[in-house]
Design a protein around this motif. Structure first.
Motif, PDB file in Angstrom:
ATOM      1  N   THR A  34      35.724  40.621   9.903  1.00  0.00           N
ATOM      2  CA  THR A  34      35.736  41.155  11.278  1.00  0.00           C
ATOM      3  C   THR A  34      36.002  42.654  11.208  1.00  0.00           C
ATOM      4  O   THR A  34      36.963  43.105  10.575  1.00  0.00           O
ATOM      5  N   ARG A  35      35.118  43.409  11.869  1.00  0.00           N
ATOM      6  CA  ARG A  35      35.210  44.870  11.759  1.00  0.00           C
ATOM      7  C   ARG A  35      35.520  45.523  13.107  1.00  0.00           C
ATOM      8  O   ARG A  35      36.089  46.589  13.157  1.00  0.00           O
ATOM      9  N   LEU A  36      35.120  44.844  14.197  1.00  0.00           N
ATOM     10  CA  LEU A  36      35.223  45.505  15.510  1.00  0.00           C
ATOM     11  C   LEU A  36      35.617  44.496  16.584  1.00  0.00           C
ATOM     12  O   LEU A  36      35.115  43.369  16.598  1.00  0.00           O
ATOM     13  N   VAL A  37      36.529  44.921  17.467  1.00  0.00           N
ATOM     14  CA  VAL A  37      36.896  44.098  18.632  1.00  0.00           C
ATOM     15  C   VAL A  37      36.562  44.921  19.873  1.00  0.00           C
ATOM     16  O   VAL A  37      37.087  46.027  20.060  1.00  0.00           O
ATOM     17  N   HIS A  38      35.658  44.387  20.694  1.00  0.00           N
ATOM     18  CA  HIS A  38      35.253  45.115  21.905  1.00  0.00           C
ATOM     19  C   HIS A  38      35.959  44.527  23.123  1.00  0.00           C
ATOM     20  O   HIS A  38      35.953  43.314  23.341  1.00  0.00           O
ATOM     21  N   THR A  39      36.561  45.410  23.922  1.00  0.00           N
ATOM     22  CA  THR A  39      37.266  45.000  25.133  1.00  0.00           C
ATOM     23  C   THR A  39      36.617  45.658  26.349  1.00  0.00           C
ATOM     24  O   THR A  39      35.956  46.702  26.232  1.00  0.00           O
ATOM     25  N   GLU A  40      36.809  45.048  27.489  1.00  0.00           N
ATOM     26  CA  GLU A  40      36.373  45.648  28.756  1.00  0.00           C
ATOM     27  C   GLU A  40      37.342  45.118  29.803  1.00  0.00           C
ATOM     28  O   GLU A  40      37.438  43.898  30.000  1.00  0.00           O
ATOM     29  N   ALA A  41      38.099  45.998  30.431  1.00  0.00           N
ATOM     30  CA  ALA A  41      39.090  45.521  31.395  1.00  0.00           C
ATOM     31  C   ALA A  41      39.149  46.473  32.594  1.00  0.00           C
ATOM     32  O   ALA A  41      39.249  47.667  32.391  1.00  0.00           O
ATOM     33  N   PRO A  42      39.063  45.881  33.803  1.00  0.00           N
ATOM     34  CA  PRO A  42      38.790  44.477  34.079  1.00  0.00           C
ATOM     35  C   PRO A  42      37.371  44.110  33.635  1.00  0.00           C
ATOM     36  O   PRO A  42      36.531  44.992  33.474  1.00  0.00           O
ATOM     37  N   GLY A  43      37.106  42.817  33.487  1.00  0.00           N
ATOM     38  CA  GLY A  43      35.790  42.364  33.060  1.00  0.00           C
ATOM     39  C   GLY A  43      34.740  42.613  34.138  1.00  0.00           C
ATOM     40  O   GLY A  43      35.054  42.764  35.315  1.00  0.00           O
ATOM     41  N   SER A  44      33.490  42.653  33.699  1.00  0.00           N
ATOM     42  CA  SER A  44      32.399  42.865  34.652  1.00  0.00           C
ATOM     43  C   SER A  44      32.315  41.686  35.630  1.00  0.00           C
ATOM     44  O   SER A  44      32.400  40.522  35.232  1.00  0.00           O
ATOM     45  N   ASN A  45      32.204  41.994  36.870  1.00  0.00           N
ATOM     46  CA  ASN A  45      31.932  41.055  37.975  1.00  0.00           C
ATOM     47  C   ASN A  45      33.076  40.096  38.343  1.00  0.00           C
ATOM     48  O   ASN A  45      33.233  39.761  39.502  1.00  0.00           O
ATOM     49  N   THR A  46      33.879  39.651  37.362  1.00  0.00           N
ATOM     50  CA  THR A  46      34.964  38.726  37.680  1.00  0.00           C
ATOM     51  C   THR A  46      36.340  39.361  37.448  1.00  0.00           C
ATOM     52  O   THR A  46      37.363  38.751  37.752  1.00  0.00           O
ATOM     53  N   PHE A  47      36.384  40.537  36.863  1.00  0.00           N
ATOM     54  CA  PHE A  47      37.563  41.418  36.854  1.00  0.00           C
ATOM     55  C   PHE A  47      38.791  40.880  36.109  1.00  0.00           C
ATOM     56  O   PHE A  47      39.920  41.289  36.388  1.00  0.00           O
ATOM     57  N   GLU A  48      38.559  40.003  35.115  1.00  0.00           N
ATOM     58  CA  GLU A  48      39.681  39.524  34.297  1.00  0.00           C
ATOM     59  C   GLU A  48      40.349  40.721  33.615  1.00  0.00           C
ATOM     60  O   GLU A  48      39.677  41.599  33.086  1.00  0.00           O
ATOM     61  N   MET A  49      41.676  40.711  33.598  1.00  0.00           N
ATOM     62  CA  MET A  49      42.411  41.766  32.890  1.00  0.00           C
ATOM     63  C   MET A  49      42.605  41.342  31.443  1.00  0.00           C
ATOM     64  O   MET A  49      42.578  40.157  31.116  1.00  0.00           O
ATOM     65  N   GLN A  50      42.818  42.329  30.576  1.00  0.00           N
ATOM     66  CA  GLN A  50      43.083  42.038  29.162  1.00  0.00           C
ATOM     67  C   GLN A  50      44.378  42.722  28.746  1.00  0.00           C
ATOM     68  O   GLN A  50      44.672  43.827  29.227  1.00  0.00           O
ATOM     69  N   ASP A  51      45.105  42.060  27.833  1.00  0.00           N
ATOM     70  CA  ASP A  51      46.293  42.702  27.271  1.00  0.00           C
ATOM     71  C   ASP A  51      45.817  43.609  26.126  1.00  0.00           C
ATOM     72  O   ASP A  51      45.785  43.211  24.954  1.00  0.00           O
ATOM     73  N   ILE A  52      45.439  44.809  26.488  1.00  0.00           N
ATOM     74  CA  ILE A  52      44.782  45.724  25.536  1.00  0.00           C
ATOM     75  C   ILE A  52      45.712  46.053  24.368  1.00  0.00           C
ATOM     76  O   ILE A  52      45.292  46.054  23.209  1.00  0.00           O
ATOM     77  N   ARG A  53      46.981  46.302  24.668  1.00  0.00           N
ATOM     78  CA  ARG A  53      47.896  46.693  23.588  1.00  0.00           C
ATOM     79  C   ARG A  53      48.069  45.555  22.570  1.00  0.00           C
ATOM     80  O   ARG A  53      48.000  45.779  21.359  1.00  0.00           O
TER      81      ARG A  53
END
Ligand SMILES: Cc1ncc(COP(=O)(O)O)c(C=O)c1O
Length: 395
Positions: A150-169
């Motif tokens: 595994t080389r890369l983890v892609h995040t998007e917060a809030p998510g597109s259209n449904t706006f889920e939050m992510q614990d980025i830290r």
């Protein structure tokens, strides 16, 4: 008059937006930088040409106009360097191409902007990268999905259209324990409301097409890196030959000047509409991170400095009336346009298609309607939404 100093960097965000990205004394006192149209750059002699010992060498590698915008974005993101690319989608695909190689594994949040998923499932897969989608709410649990390659983890917060939050830290800490690069599409919050690099993200991605432009007339993306990952990003841009027009760069820099006050208005109106919708009999749920009822609200409150103007709600409908109610709602709107690219001054609505989701499933209570709340007077926006809801009820 004293020169602008780095003291501006310590000032309030609207002061920084007003003064970042150019120094009038560099351009004979003109407040804005020149729009430099350039392919060829001349050198004063053969030695300078051979050693490329001057600031500008070729149009694709930057001009005073693109530098002014990059400086402004570096300042806002707290980045070591920023590249400009022709769209927000390219701001995702270029870093993926920069950091991923055949045989690598990439973890992509399942609530990702759909064209990012399309790139991953087609071109990235064809190039030999294995792609896996993960639950946006996974937090530190991401560690269990990390493989030796595994080389890369892609995040998007809030998510597109449904706006889920992510614990980025938490995600960044787990990813870094395994030497993975963490990228984040931060378009919704802009660096005014969330600064990804301060939360452990390595690469902050922005569709400047949205709020930085603010007027629905320019396409542009920015990718900002921390010091460790800036050299590879800068090299990839030069290698791919990706660059943007000086006119578009100038328009984005112009848009940044007012982005803070525009966002305040987007935020206030969107929140007012979201709160009102929450109590409406035709509405099952409102998907807006600033609402206390929203599952990711605590993360939003902990990490974000504000909310922008786009959110969704779920209309109450059974499977047999779902599409008809969604269409009735949209067709009854007169101020809202039906369109995709948000972040401009005007309100927009659409019926969200969530058929691509694998982990973060679509709400089951009815159709999801996404609203971008524009700069119009909020009572007019509300009346328009009321007309839409009345039409949906009549179905
Ligand atoms: C979250 C997000 N990222 C990226 C993009 C892509 O931006 P662009 O339209 O400039 O390609 C969009 C566009 O809607 C978006 O919503």
């Amino acid at each position: 008059m004293a020169e602008k100093t780095s003291a501006v960097r310590e000032m309030g965000v609207n002061t920084r937006l007003a003064h970042t990205g150019n120094n009038p004394s560099d351009f004979h006192g003109f407040v804005n930088p020149p729009v430099v149209h350039a392919s060829t750059v001349l050198f004063p002699n053969a030695r300078t040409m051979e050693t490329r010992a001057q600031k500008y060498t070729y149009g694709t590698r930057g001009t005073p106009t693109t530098d002014a915008l990059c400086d402004a974005i570096n300042d806002l993101e707290g980045a070591a360097g920023t590249i400009l690319v022709p769209s927000g989608l390219a701001a995702v695909t270029v870093p993926f191409l920069a950091y991923l190689s055949s045989g690598d594994h990439a973890l992509i949040v399942d609530s990702v902007y759909f064209p990012t998923r399309h790139f991953c499932d087609t071109m990235l897969t064809r190039l030999g990268v294995t792609v896996e989608y993960y639950d946006p709410m996974i937090g530190a649990g991401i560690e269990a999905l990390i493989r030796p390659n595994t080389r890369l983890v892609h995040t998007e917060a809030p998510g597109s259209n449904t706006f889920e939050m992510q614990d980025i830290r938490a995600i960044a800490e787990a990813a870094h324990r395994h030497d993975c690069i963490v990228t984040m599409d931060n378009t919704w919050a802009t660096p005014l409301y969330f600064r990804p690099l301060e939360h452990g993200v390595d690469i902050s991605i922005h569709a400047a097409t949205k709020y930085p432009s603010g007027h629905s007339d320019v396409l542009l993306g920015t990718v900002s890196a921390n010091a460790a990952h800036w050299p590879a990003l800068s090299e990839a841009m030069v290698t791919l030959g990706v660059c943007v027009s000086p006119d578009d760069s100038y328009q984005i820099l112009r848009g940044l000047r007012t982005m803070g006050i525009r966002l305040e208005r987007h935020q206030a109106s969107a929140f007012e509409i979201a709160r009102w919708l929450e109590g409406h009999e035709e509405v099952a749920r409102v998907l807006h991170p600033a609402l206390p009822s929203f599952p990711g609200h605590e993360l939003w409150k902990r990490d974000f400095g504000g909310a922008s103007g786009i959110f969704s709600f779920v209309l109450k409908a059974g499977p047999e009336t779902s599409r008809a109610k969604a269409h009735a709602f949209l067709d009854a709107l007169s101020i809202f346009g039906l369109g995709y690219s948000w972040g401009g001054f005007e309100s927009l609505a659409l019926h969200v298609n969530l058929a691509d989701r694998r982990v973060a499933k679509a709400p089951s209570e009815g159709p999801v309607i996404r609203l971008q709340i524009g700069l119009e007077d909020v009572q007019d926006i509300r009346r328009d939404v009321e007309a839409g809801l009345a039409a949906a009820k009549a179905v």
